[in-house]
Write a protein that holds these residues in place. Structure first.
Motif, mmCIF file in Angstrom:
data_model
loop_
_atom_site.group_PDB
_atom_site.id
_atom_site.type_symbol
_atom_site.label_atom_id
_atom_site.label_comp_id
_atom_site.label_asym_id
_atom_site.label_seq_id
_atom_site.Cartn_x
_atom_site.Cartn_y
_atom_site.Cartn_z
ATOM 1 N N ARG A 1 5.600 43.190 -18.976
ATOM 2 C CA ARG A 1 7.201 42.544 -18.847
ATOM 3 C C ARG A 1 8.087 43.355 -18.971
ATOM 4 N NH1 ARG A 1 4.416 37.946 -21.623
ATOM 5 N NH2 ARG A 1 3.770 36.400 -20.569
ATOM 6 N N VAL B 1 8.610 45.707 -15.835
ATOM 7 C CA VAL B 1 9.116 44.860 -15.079
ATOM 8 C C VAL B 1 10.306 44.200 -15.421
ATOM 9 C CG1 VAL B 1 8.274 42.228 -14.037
ATOM 10 C CG2 VAL B 1 6.878 43.309 -14.372
ATOM 11 N N LEU C 1 3.310 49.655 -13.360
ATOM 12 C CA LEU C 1 2.916 48.243 -13.833
ATOM 13 C C LEU C 1 1.208 48.324 -13.980
ATOM 14 C CD1 LEU C 1 4.249 44.909 -12.083
ATOM 15 C CD2 LEU C 1 4.899 46.472 -14.085
#
Length: 176
Positions: free
Chosen positions: A45, A48, A57
């Motif tokens: 997260r 991101v 990622l």
């Protein structure tokens, strides 16, 4: 209110594989969890949030995963089974490859019902570890999409590699 719907179904062969070992349950559990690290959603997260691309990622999610697999969930049913009269050591996992899951999802979101895959580890009466799972490639092939079938075979191979990494024999159904 009701909605119209269309039904479809597909049968597929399920192959349950069980590998009985002479390894103590606790030893094999520690080894498996070392080879299949826990997925850390906070790290992903954060990546991101800072605008990371897919490759970053993926690397972040599968970091420290020598076989490309990570644990999305670990469940120890013992706390609930002990009051029911069973003291068998047992743990279940949801494991998978974020890379393969993304590929499968792009091709057929419905196939996500089979990934990540479930893997079960329990102790037999002598305290020796038994590993159980269903061969992941068979249900994925039932979708009839060649690239999903290929991803299932790749998952079969990865699972076989993991078992060899645990110093266990590769089941015949997971041969390369």
């Amino acid at each position: 209110m009701s909605y119209d719907g269309n039904e479809s179904s597909a049968e597929y062969p399920a192959l349950r594989i069980s590998v009985s070992t002479d390894a103590p349950f606790d030893v094999l559990r520690r080894r498996l969890e070392a080879l299949v690290p826990a997925f850390e959603p906070e790290r992903v997260r954060a990546a991101v949030a800072r605008g990371a691309g897919w490759e970053e990622l993926r690397r972040e999610a599968e970091r420290d995963a020598p076989h490309g697999l990570c644990r999305f969930r670990t469940e120890d049913p013992g706390w609930l089974m002990r009051p029911a009269g069973s003291d068998t050591a047992s743990v279940t996992y949801l494991i998978g490859s974020l890379t393969l899951q993304a590929r499968i999802f792009r091709l057929c979101p419905a196939a996500m019902i089979h990934v990540p895959l479930r893997l079960e580890l329990h102790a037999d009466r002598r305290g020796r570890a038994v590993v159980g799972f269903e061969q992941p490639g068979a249900p994925l092939a039932a979708f009839g999409i060649n690239k999903v079938t290929q991803a299932g075979r790749e998952l079969d191979r990865m699972l076989g590699d993991l078992l060899e990494g645990l110093e266990l024999p590769r089941p015949g159904a997971l041969r390369r």
